[in-house]
Design a protein around this motif. Structure first.
Motif, PDB file in Angstrom:
ATOM      1  N   ILE A  43       0.842  -1.198   0.000  1.00  0.00           N
ATOM      2  CA  ILE A  43       0.000   0.000   0.000  1.00  0.00           C
ATOM      3  C   ILE A  43       0.877   1.248   0.000  1.00  0.00           C
ATOM      4  CG2 ILE A  43      -1.755   1.292   1.306  1.00  0.00           C
ATOM      5  CD1 ILE A  43      -2.778  -1.479   2.280  1.00  0.00           C
ATOM      6  N   LEU A  45       3.801   1.498  -1.357  1.00  0.00           N
ATOM      7  CA  LEU A  45       4.303   1.658  -2.733  1.00  0.00           C
ATOM      8  C   LEU A  45       3.247   2.271  -3.645  1.00  0.00           C
ATOM      9  CD1 LEU A  45       6.299  -1.484  -3.934  1.00  0.00           C
ATOM     10  CD2 LEU A  45       6.986   0.905  -4.046  1.00  0.00           C
ATOM     11  N   ASP A  46       2.009   1.803  -3.512  1.00  0.00           N
ATOM     12  CA  ASP A  46       0.923   2.385  -4.314  1.00  0.00           C
ATOM     13  C   ASP A  46       0.829   3.886  -4.058  1.00  0.00           C
ATOM     14  OD1 ASP A  46       0.135   0.003  -5.467  1.00  0.00           O
ATOM     15  OD2 ASP A  46      -1.547  -0.346  -4.117  1.00  0.00           O
ATOM     16  N   GLY A  49       3.700   5.679  -5.541  1.00  0.00           N
ATOM     17  CA  GLY A  49       3.494   5.724  -6.996  1.00  0.00           C
ATOM     18  C   GLY A  49       2.466   6.778  -7.376  1.00  0.00           C
ATOM     19  N   GLN A  50       1.398   6.833  -6.606  1.00  0.00           N
ATOM     20  CA  GLN A  50       0.358   7.828  -6.893  1.00  0.00           C
ATOM     21  C   GLN A  50       0.887   9.243  -6.708  1.00  0.00           C
ATOM     22  OE1 GLN A  50      -2.922   6.684  -4.341  1.00  0.00           O
ATOM     23  NE2 GLN A  50      -3.224   4.755  -5.428  1.00  0.00           N
ATOM     24  N   MET A  53       2.718  10.629  -9.680  1.00  0.00           N
ATOM     25  CA  MET A  53       1.893  11.157 -10.784  1.00  0.00           C
ATOM     26  C   MET A  53       1.449  12.583 -10.486  1.00  0.00           C
ATOM     27  SD  MET A  53      -0.487   7.938 -11.946  1.00  0.00           S
ATOM     28  CE  MET A  53      -1.211   7.374 -10.421  1.00  0.00           C
ATOM     29  N   LYS A 128      -6.482   5.752 -12.648  1.00  0.00           N
ATOM     30  CA  LYS A 128      -5.423   4.824 -12.261  1.00  0.00           C
ATOM     31  C   LYS A 128      -5.474   4.530 -10.752  1.00  0.00           C
ATOM     32  CE  LYS A 128      -1.894   2.528 -13.372  1.00  0.00           C
ATOM     33  NZ  LYS A 128      -2.559   1.337 -13.833  1.00  0.00           N
ATOM     34  N   GLU A 132      -6.618   1.153  -7.226  1.00  0.00           N
ATOM     35  CA  GLU A 132      -5.749   0.785  -6.102  1.00  0.00           C
ATOM     36  C   GLU A 132      -6.416   1.119  -4.767  1.00  0.00           C
ATOM     37  OE1 GLU A 132      -1.919   1.446  -8.993  1.00  0.00           O
ATOM     38  OE2 GLU A 132      -2.216   2.863  -7.380  1.00  0.00           O
TER      39      GLU A 132
ATOM     40  N   SER B  59       0.655   1.939 -10.124  1.00  0.00           N
ATOM     41  CA  SER B  59       1.381   3.210 -10.161  1.00  0.00           C
ATOM     42  C   SER B  59       2.703   3.137  -9.401  1.00  0.00           C
ATOM     43  CB  SER B  59       0.506   4.355  -9.660  1.00  0.00           C
ATOM     44  OG  SER B  59      -0.184   3.996  -8.501  1.00  0.00           O
ATOM     45  N   GLY B  60       2.798   2.254  -8.404  1.00  0.00           N
ATOM     46  CA  GLY B  60       4.048   2.180  -7.650  1.00  0.00           C
ATOM     47  C   GLY B  60       4.914   0.995  -8.029  1.00  0.00           C
ATOM     48  N   ALA B  92      -6.710   3.508 -17.898  1.00  0.00           N
ATOM     49  CA  ALA B  92      -5.891   2.780 -16.923  1.00  0.00           C
ATOM     50  C   ALA B  92      -5.772   1.306 -17.319  1.00  0.00           C
ATOM     51  CB  ALA B  92      -6.515   2.904 -15.541  1.00  0.00           C
ATOM     52  N   PHE B 138      -2.525  -9.248  -0.398  1.00  0.00           N
ATOM     53  CA  PHE B 138      -1.318  -8.652  -0.954  1.00  0.00           C
ATOM     54  C   PHE B 138      -0.222  -9.709  -1.001  1.00  0.00           C
ATOM     55  CE2 PHE B 138      -3.824  -5.238   0.737  1.00  0.00           C
ATOM     56  CZ  PHE B 138      -3.715  -4.249  -0.229  1.00  0.00           C
ATOM     57  N   HIS B 162      -7.473  -6.575 -12.159  1.00  0.00           N
ATOM     58  CA  HIS B 162      -7.247  -5.165 -11.841  1.00  0.00           C
ATOM     59  C   HIS B 162      -7.890  -4.294 -12.912  1.00  0.00           C
ATOM     60  CE1 HIS B 162      -5.188  -1.941  -9.742  1.00  0.00           C
ATOM     61  NE2 HIS B 162      -4.738  -1.481 -10.877  1.00  0.00           N
TER      62      HIS B 162
END
Lengths: 251, 162
Positions: A43, A45-46, A49-50, A53, A128, A132, B59-60, B92, B138, B162
């Protein structure tokens, strides 16, 4: 700067994702069990990552030739615009879960609504991130239920977490000037509508978890305009150290 | 030398680029290529300039940076010098873009492929049993969750929808 309000709006969301991502990353290697250690790192990392952006977009709007990394590393606490909730310490696992739950119930609806933004870039980031956020809220919601409706000790710890964090919940859905203007101009989210959806979700989960929804509507606020609790400075000193000691590093 | 390159470039068309991309694999799951995953959204060619359009999975996902580098190196290796790789966010990425072939490769590798028609019905990639159980939402990478087979008792990764 092309559009100061849009820049502030973007930065607010970038900063909240970054700081929560950094907080969750503190759990890496310390999670209560391996699967949850992995969940929190995922989470984190998400979120990071977000936030990239968002920062990339912020850098383009700012148009001063600064990179996303410079925006992150060379601003001090008073220039950070994250909500105060995300900078609160991890505490025990219950406190981390409840902080996450308060954020996820906001962000899942925020992204869902931002998909309709008239700003194409914001809509793309939202599309995107929404997918997530759906995972995240499922995870934190399940844990609120599991701990609340668990043993006497886990129930008490969830209750303590709610007492500790509830007063930081309201800032997320209380619009500041930037957000009001963003909504009026058609690229931001209507926080009043979001609040209704979020409150319903919080009520649903807490009830299932045999926990009470606090009556107090008092909320700490100001993070979105640069006023922070003492914790943010410590987070930034960790987060920014490398870039300040050795400028020019990349993600 | 430069004349030779111009000659090669005249032969470039979409299918040659796709052939190159079919050999660029995911650094985390080396049996599956970027085209299998549905990351490559388009290949545009104007004169001798190639634009490869890709979209991130999560995204990550740290693999995205590697993937971009690998595409870069693969194109260079085939003598393609004038190109750029563009990342687009919208629409996406979805696991629905994964090819059938890609799903079969995942399964053979021991990872249960995404099952959008019935997300509750996950088949063990080792023994084929549907008597399986979610261990964790996860997994070892952002795109996977962790399952266990109640028949052969082996744990396995499931590539999430996803």
């Amino acid at each position: 700067m092309k559009d100061q309000n849009l820049y502030n709006y973007v930065l607010q969301h970038a900063d909240s994702s970054l700081i929560l991502g950094q907080r969750l990353a503190e759990w890496c290697g310390h999670g209560p069990i391996l699967e949850q250690d992995i969940a929190m790192s995922n989470i984190s990392l998400d979120l990071i990552g977000q936030c990239r952006m968002w920062y990339q977009y912020a850098a383009e709007i700012q148009d001063e030739g600064k990179s996303e990394d410079e925006i992150v590393a060379f601003r001090d606490a008073w220039d950070y615009r994250n909500v105060q909730l995300v900078e609160q310490p991890n505490g025990d696992f219950a406190q981390t879960i409840f902080r996450q739950f308060l954020f996820d119930t906001y962000s899942v609806h925020f992204y869902e609504m931002l998909i309709n933004s008239k700003d194409e870039r914001l809509a793309a980031i939202a599309g995107k991130s929404h997918k997530e956020a759906l995972y995240h809220v499922k995870w934190s919601g399940d844990w609120v239920i599991r701990l609340g409706d668990g043993t006497e000790e886990s129930h008490d710890r969830m209750k303590a977490a709610i007492d500790e964090l509830w007063s930081y919940s309201g800032e997320l859905t209380k619009p500041n000037e930037t957000e009001t203007k963003a909504f009026e101009e058609g690229y931001g989210v209507n926080l009043a509508a979001l609040k209704e959806k979020r409150d319903a979700k919080i009520r649903e989960i807490l009830t299932e978890a045999t926990l009470e929804v606090p009556e107090s509507t008092y909320t700490h606020e100001g993070g979105k305009d640069g006023r922070h609790t003492e914790h943010l400075g410590y987070i930034l000193s960790d987060l920014q150290f490398l870039q300040r000691a050795y400028p020019g590093q990349e993600w | 030398m430069s004349e030779e390159r111009t000659n090669t470039n005249q032969l470039i068309n979409q299918s040659t680029i796709y052939q190159i991309l079919e050999n660029v694999t995911d650094p985390e799951i080396p049996v599956i290529s970027v085209t299998d995953l549905g990351i490559v959204r388009d290949v545009l060619i104007t004169d001798d300039f190639v634009e490869v359009i890709i979209t991130p999975t999560y995204s990550g996902c740290p693999a995205m940076l590697e993937i971009e580098k690998d595409i870069h190196n693969a194109l260079k290796k085939e003598g393609i010098d004038h190109f750029k790789i563009t990342t687009v966010l919208s629409p996406a990425w979805t696991t629905e873009w994964m090819t059938e072939e890609g799903k079969q490769k995942l399964k053979a590798y021991g990872i249960a492929p995404p099952n959008p028609t019935n997300p509750e019905d996950i088949e063990c990639p080792q023994c084929g049993s549907k008597n399986t159980q979610l261990l964790s939402e996860f997994g070892s990478t952002a795109c996977k969750s962790l399952f266990k087979c109640n028949d052969c008792l082996e744990p396995f990764d499931y590539f999430k929808c996803h």
